[in-house]
Design a protein around this motif. Structure first.
Motif, short mmCIF file in Angstrom:
data_model
loop_
_atom_site.label_atom_id
_atom_site.label_comp_id
_atom_site.label_asym_id
_atom_site.label_seq_id
_atom_site.Cartn_x
_atom_site.Cartn_y
_atom_site.Cartn_z
N ASP A 188 0.85 -1.18 0.00
CA ASP A 188 0.00 0.00 0.00
C ASP A 188 0.90 1.24 0.00
O ASP A 188 1.72 1.43 0.91
CB ASP A 188 -0.88 -0.02 1.25
CG ASP A 188 -1.97 1.04 1.25
OD1 ASP A 188 -1.89 1.97 0.43
OD2 ASP A 188 -2.88 0.94 2.09
N ASP A 189 0.73 2.11 -1.01
CA ASP A 189 1.56 3.31 -1.06
C ASP A 189 1.06 4.42 -0.14
O ASP A 189 1.68 5.48 -0.02
CB ASP A 189 1.70 3.83 -2.50
CG ASP A 189 0.37 4.29 -3.12
OD1 ASP A 189 -0.62 4.48 -2.38
OD2 ASP A 189 0.34 4.46 -4.35
N GLY A 190 -0.08 4.20 0.51
CA GLY A 190 -0.61 5.17 1.46
C GLY A 190 -1.18 6.42 0.82
O GLY A 190 -1.52 7.38 1.53
N LYS A 191 -1.32 6.41 -0.50
CA LYS A 191 -1.83 7.59 -1.21
C LYS A 191 -2.99 7.23 -2.15
O LYS A 191 -4.05 7.85 -2.09
CB LYS A 191 -0.70 8.24 -2.02
CG LYS A 191 0.46 8.75 -1.17
CD LYS A 191 1.56 9.33 -2.05
CE LYS A 191 2.74 9.79 -1.20
NZ LYS A 191 3.84 10.33 -2.05
N THR A 192 -2.76 6.25 -3.02
CA THR A 192 -3.74 5.96 -4.08
C THR A 192 -5.12 5.64 -3.51
O THR A 192 -6.14 6.10 -4.04
CB THR A 192 -3.25 4.78 -4.93
OG1 THR A 192 -1.94 5.06 -5.43
CG2 THR A 192 -4.20 4.54 -6.11
N LEU A 197 -3.80 1.99 6.84
CA LEU A 197 -4.64 1.66 7.97
C LEU A 197 -3.80 1.00 9.05
O LEU A 197 -2.85 0.27 8.76
CB LEU A 197 -5.78 0.73 7.55
CG LEU A 197 -6.73 1.29 6.48
CD1 LEU A 197 -7.89 0.31 6.25
CD2 LEU A 197 -7.26 2.66 6.86
N GLY A 198 -4.14 1.25 10.29
CA GLY A 198 -3.37 0.72 11.42
C GLY A 198 -4.04 -0.49 12.04
O GLY A 198 -4.46 -1.41 11.37
N GLY A 199 -4.15 -0.44 13.37
CA GLY A 199 -4.79 -1.54 14.07
C GLY A 199 -6.31 -1.47 13.97
O GLY A 199 -6.88 -0.49 13.48
N GLY A 200 -6.96 -2.52 14.43
CA GLY A 200 -8.42 -2.55 14.40
C GLY A 200 -8.94 -3.95 14.68
O GLY A 200 -8.20 -4.83 15.12
N LYS A 201 -10.20 -4.15 14.38
CA LYS A 201 -10.84 -5.42 14.66
C LYS A 201 -10.85 -6.32 13.42
O LYS A 201 -10.68 -5.86 12.29
CB LYS A 201 -12.27 -5.19 15.17
CG LYS A 201 -12.30 -4.59 16.58
CD LYS A 201 -13.69 -4.50 17.13
CE LYS A 201 -13.67 -4.22 18.64
NZ LYS A 201 -12.98 -2.97 19.00
N ILE A 202 -11.06 -7.62 13.67
CA ILE A 202 -11.19 -8.59 12.60
C ILE A 202 -12.55 -9.26 12.70
O ILE A 202 -13.12 -9.39 13.79
CB ILE A 202 -10.07 -9.64 12.62
CG1 ILE A 202 -10.09 -10.45 13.92
CG2 ILE A 202 -8.71 -8.98 12.44
CD1 ILE A 202 -9.07 -11.57 13.96
N GLY A 203 -13.09 -9.65 11.53
CA GLY A 203 -14.41 -10.27 11.53
C GLY A 203 -14.61 -11.15 10.32
O GLY A 203 -14.04 -10.90 9.24
N PHE A 204 -15.40 -12.19 10.49
CA PHE A 204 -15.72 -13.12 9.42
C PHE A 204 -17.03 -12.71 8.76
O PHE A 204 -18.02 -12.43 9.45
CB PHE A 204 -15.88 -14.54 9.96
CG PHE A 204 -14.64 -15.12 10.57
CD1 PHE A 204 -13.64 -15.65 9.77
CD2 PHE A 204 -14.47 -15.15 11.94
CE1 PHE A 204 -12.50 -16.21 10.32
CE2 PHE A 204 -13.34 -15.70 12.51
CZ PHE A 204 -12.34 -16.23 11.69
N ARG A 205 -17.05 -12.70 7.43
CA ARG A 205 -18.27 -12.41 6.69
C ARG A 205 -18.59 -13.58 5.75
O ARG A 205 -17.68 -14.19 5.19
CB ARG A 205 -18.12 -11.14 5.85
CG ARG A 205 -19.29 -10.86 4.90
CD ARG A 205 -19.08 -9.54 4.15
NE ARG A 205 -19.99 -9.38 3.02
CZ ARG A 205 -21.24 -8.92 3.10
NH1 ARG A 205 -21.72 -8.56 4.28
NH2 ARG A 205 -22.00 -8.80 2.04
N GLN A 206 -19.88 -13.88 5.62
CA GLN A 206 -20.33 -14.87 4.65
C GLN A 206 -21.49 -14.31 3.84
O GLN A 206 -22.30 -13.53 4.34
CB GLN A 206 -20.80 -16.16 5.35
CG GLN A 206 -19.69 -17.08 5.75
CD GLN A 206 -20.15 -18.41 6.29
OE1 GLN A 206 -19.37 -19.12 6.90
NE2 GLN A 206 -21.42 -18.78 6.07
#
Length: 223
Positions: A188-192, A197-206
């Motif tokens: 990720d070039d942090g611009k385009t 993005l830093g820390g955060g939560k994780i989740g499963f999606r179906q």
């Protein structure tokens, strides 16, 4: 991307008590018939996006992590995702009460009040996905498709046991592997597509009507 790692979270996902703090958005049945977490939709797939759901781990994880889990497809068609680095768009906790409610519909996650990354795999929902299997990495806000790779998981009728999934986020680099086979790498070039993005939560999606089983969710911090 090899780095020293230390396990900071492990969940066997083997019984109801293992997910007692998880948060479900949308309607789903979560059961443990084989000692693994089985998820399936409760609503009729004919209801479209309303029949899909996300199941969030309640913990906030740091920015540089490796996430692993075991996956077994039970019924298709459908689609699986893992959200990670998920927060409010101003950096708030994902469950901050002032954020717009989310009920499993995709637009709530890619064009709502949150930022996140997500990898989609076992994509068998639409005819073009069943004909040409890929794993996709998207960055939101905005659902930007930033990277793709070939999906090595076979269809349900040919699947053998579980498949070991590994997602790594280290600085600007993100990679995804199945059974130690690297599917994609992206920087990720942090611009385009907006800032890193830093820390955060994780989740499963179906996506309905898929049934999937999950086990041995592990999170490692990277140095």
């Amino acid at each position: 991307m090899d780095s020293e790692k230390q396990m900071i979270y492990f969940n066997p996902l083997a019984s109801e008590k293992d997910v007692s703090g998880f948060r479900l958005e949308g309607e789903a049945s979560v059961s443990f018939p084989n000692g693994a977490m089985r998820m399936e939709n409760k609503l009729d797939p004919a209801e479209g996006q309303a029949s899909n759901f996300v199941f969030w781990c309640p913990l906030h994880f740091p920015s540089d992590i490796r996430v692993t889990w075991d996956f077994r497809p039970v019924r298709e068609p459908g689609l699986c995702m893992l959200f990670f680095a998920a927060t409010g768009r101003q950096g708030e906790d994902l469950f901050a009460p002032h954020l717009a409610s989310r009920t499993g519909q995709y637009e709530h996650y890619h064009s709502g009040d949150i930022n996140a990354l997500h990898v989609s795999y076992f994509r068998r929902r639409y005819p073009e996905e069943r004909a040409f299997h890929t794993c996709n990495l998207r960055k939101s806000y905005g659902a930007h498709l930033v990277c793709q790779g070939a999906d090595p998981i076979p269809d349900v009728e040919d699947a053998q046991g579980t498949y070991h999934m590994e997602l790594t986020k280290h600085g600007a680099q993100i990679s995804f592997a199945v059974n130690d086979l690297t599917v994609f790498r992206w920087t990720d070039d942090g611009k385009t597509y907006g800032p890193l993005l830093g820390g955060g939560k994780i989740g499963f999606r179906q996506m309905a009507p898929l049934i999937g089983e999950y086990a041995n969710l592990s999170v490692y911090t990277l140095e």
